[in-house]
Design a protein around this motif. Structure first.
Motif, mmCIF file in Angstrom:
data_model
loop_
_atom_site.group_PDB
_atom_site.id
_atom_site.type_symbol
_atom_site.label_atom_id
_atom_site.label_comp_id
_atom_site.label_asym_id
_atom_site.label_seq_id
_atom_site.Cartn_x
_atom_site.Cartn_y
_atom_site.Cartn_z
ATOM 1 N N GLY A 428 0.789 -1.230 0.000
ATOM 2 C CA GLY A 428 0.000 0.000 0.000
ATOM 3 C C GLY A 428 0.820 1.278 0.000
ATOM 4 O O GLY A 428 0.264 2.378 0.073
ATOM 5 N N ARG A 429 2.157 1.172 -0.083
ATOM 6 C CA ARG A 429 3.017 2.358 -0.054
ATOM 7 C C ARG A 429 3.770 2.486 -1.374
ATOM 8 O O ARG A 429 3.984 1.513 -2.092
ATOM 9 N N SER A 430 4.216 3.700 -1.677
ATOM 10 C CA SER A 430 5.035 3.922 -2.868
ATOM 11 C C SER A 430 5.768 5.248 -2.729
ATOM 12 O O SER A 430 5.462 6.056 -1.846
ATOM 13 N N ALA A 431 6.735 5.466 -3.615
ATOM 14 C CA ALA A 431 7.472 6.727 -3.667
ATOM 15 C C ALA A 431 8.012 6.878 -5.080
ATOM 16 O O ALA A 431 8.272 5.899 -5.776
ATOM 17 N N THR A 432 8.173 8.118 -5.520
ATOM 18 C CA THR A 432 8.712 8.352 -6.855
ATOM 19 C C THR A 432 10.238 8.249 -6.812
ATOM 20 O O THR A 432 10.852 8.407 -5.749
ATOM 21 N N PRO A 433 10.876 8.004 -7.961
ATOM 22 C CA PRO A 433 12.351 8.013 -8.000
ATOM 23 C C PRO A 433 12.952 9.307 -7.459
ATOM 24 O O PRO A 433 13.963 9.276 -6.756
ATOM 25 N N ASP A 434 12.325 10.440 -7.775
ATOM 26 C CA ASP A 434 12.836 11.721 -7.273
ATOM 27 C C ASP A 434 12.788 11.779 -5.751
ATOM 28 O O ASP A 434 13.705 12.306 -5.104
#
Length: 465
Positions: A428-434
């Protein structure tokens, strides 16, 4: 006057400059140990290096004054801080210290195996390792690779320094230039335009660059306008040289036959170069196809071993292998490091039965030319900088959205290798490369930040995890 005695550690956090050379020799004359700090490191890394080395004096360049002031409470052994350029309140100034004291010569008795410099290099562990280099090792390297100064020479060599003095290539340059009576032209930091201008202005005869630098030099618009008539040797090393960059460099310098290219392969642990591919090996002769084929193949090698060190190929059982067989590259000689500072286990692993185990894999041909094919360690070498994947993995795993991460090196024409991270997110979690890059950049030097990311559901692991 600050109480620095034989064996005491003196650190510097600054860009290249004339003062850097003065600081090394001043420390060496006292029998002290010089600690050149990587100015690209971040707060946690600098704090560790200062405390691990137990430095009592810290010289600071203006650019790093705020950073050092921020970590000052965490530096457990530093008694004196000296500003190299400015005059901040409550801090000694470099030039004022010199002006305040008599220029008396000081000579300290030192043993050959006493440490003279500790250079920090990334290993397979999370924190940098301090490589302890001795007076003997540095002296042997310098006296075996450079002719001593000739007082009657009306046109002495001019050496352009563009690699940082905290790198072993820069540190050995300080000594070899003075010993060889060479004028040193020092760039604070590498810039291809400034490098080309310096060659023109100062009639530079010698320079060492990493492959990334050489690529930027030959691609710079000012290259064709530069007079290379004085340049005799452009040495490169400290990272893998992409074959297409090398061939392009040879082609670019063809109109300047006086310029010799030389590849140098070595490690901090071996006090710089182990092997070299000389200028004569950078000329591909016209003639029979088989002759050209051998010459072109050797361009992919790192040359033959230096005269003062023995380089061999060894199998996992410790047996020396014959030509053509692949194994670990090992070295033996008086330039091998004394060990890793405060790390007996890693030292015992690196130096076994008198052999320095480089962690690199390769083979030799019948004529002694060494070909590197890989590494036993997982180090990523990006533009001459050693990067430990485990260090970056540990930081990524601290991110709130990250469950797991693995970091690898991927080929890059300009830098040799680039950093790639394979990331597993928490459910349920994520983050962008930046976002991930910004997080890593907040904790580690910028050159360690991954350029590429791949998101996967899980990482393959063996039975012990």
């Amino acid at each position: 006057a600050m109480g620095v005695q034989k064996g005491d550690r003196v650190a510097v956090m600054a860009l290249n400059g004339i003062q850097y050379v003065e600081m090394y020799y001043a420390t060496a004359k006292l029998g002290g140990v010089f600690i050149p700090l990587n100015y690209r490191a971040k707060r946690e890394e600098i704090t560790y290096m200062c405390n691990n080395s137990e430095c009592s004096v810290l010289f600071v360049g203006d650019r790093y004054m705020d950073l050092v002031a921020d970590i000052r409470p965490d530096l457990t052994t530093v008694r004196h801080m000296i500003a190299i350029e400015s005059r901040p309140e409550g801090m000694a100034n470099y030039e004022e210290l010199i002006a305040r004291h008599e220029p008396d010569e000081i000579f300290t008795d030192v043993d050959d195996m006493d440490p003279t410099i500790v250079i920090y290099t990334s290993g397979t562990t999370a924190l940098p390792k301090g490589v302890v280099l001795t007076f003997m090792g540095m002296s042997v390297y310098v006296t075996n690779t450079v002719a001593p100064a000739d007082p009657g020479d009306e046109n002495p060599d001019v050496l352009l320094v563009s690699v940082p003095f905290y790198h072993v290539a820069g540190a050995t340059t300080m000594l070899s230039s003075v010993w060889g009576g060479r004028k040193m032209v020092i760039l604070p930091q590498f810039d291809p335009g400034a490098w080309l201008e310096a060659v023109n202005t100062h009639r530079v005869t010698h320079s060492f660059v990493v492959p990334t630098m050489l690529k930027r030099i030959i691609e710079h618009p000012g290259f064709e306008k530069t007079d290379f008539g004085s340049l005799r040797l452009a040495a490169y090393g400290a990272a893998p040289m992409p074959y297409e960059v090398l061939v392009n460099s040879i082609e670019k310098f063809k109109r300047w036959p006086n310029v010799g290219l030389m590849n140098a392969y070595g490690q901090t642990e071996s006090t710089s170069s182990l092997t070299f591919l000389g200028p004569e090996d950078h000329h591909v002769p016209e003639g029979p196809p088989e002759v050209r084929e051998i010459a072109l193949r050797r361009l992919r090698s790192v040359g033959r071993s230096m005269d003062d060190i023995v380089v061999m190929i060894m199998d996992p059982e410790g047996e020396i292998l014959p030509p053509g067989e692949e194994g670990e590259i090992v070295a033996q000689g008086p330039r091998v490091m004394a060990g890793y500072l405060g790390r007996k286990e890693e030292t015992s692993e690196a130096i076994r039965d008198g052999w320095l185990h480089t962690g690199d894999v390769g083979w030799m041909d019948e004529d002694g030319y060494l070909y590197i094919t890989g590494r036993t360690k997982d180090l990523i070498i990006r533009g001459g900088e050693n990067i430990a994947p485990g260090e970056i993995e540990g930081v990524l795993q601290q991110h709130d959205a990250v469950s797991d991460a693995a970091v690898i090196g991927v080929p890059d024409v300009e830098l040799g290798e680039e950093v790639k991270a394979i990331v597993v997110f928490k459910p349920g979690r994520s983050a962008t490369p930046d976002e991930l890059s910004a997080f890593v950049k907040g904790k580690l030097a910028s050159y360690k930040v991954p350029k590429y990311y791949t998101i996967v559901e899980d990482l393959p692991r063996n039975y012990v995890g």
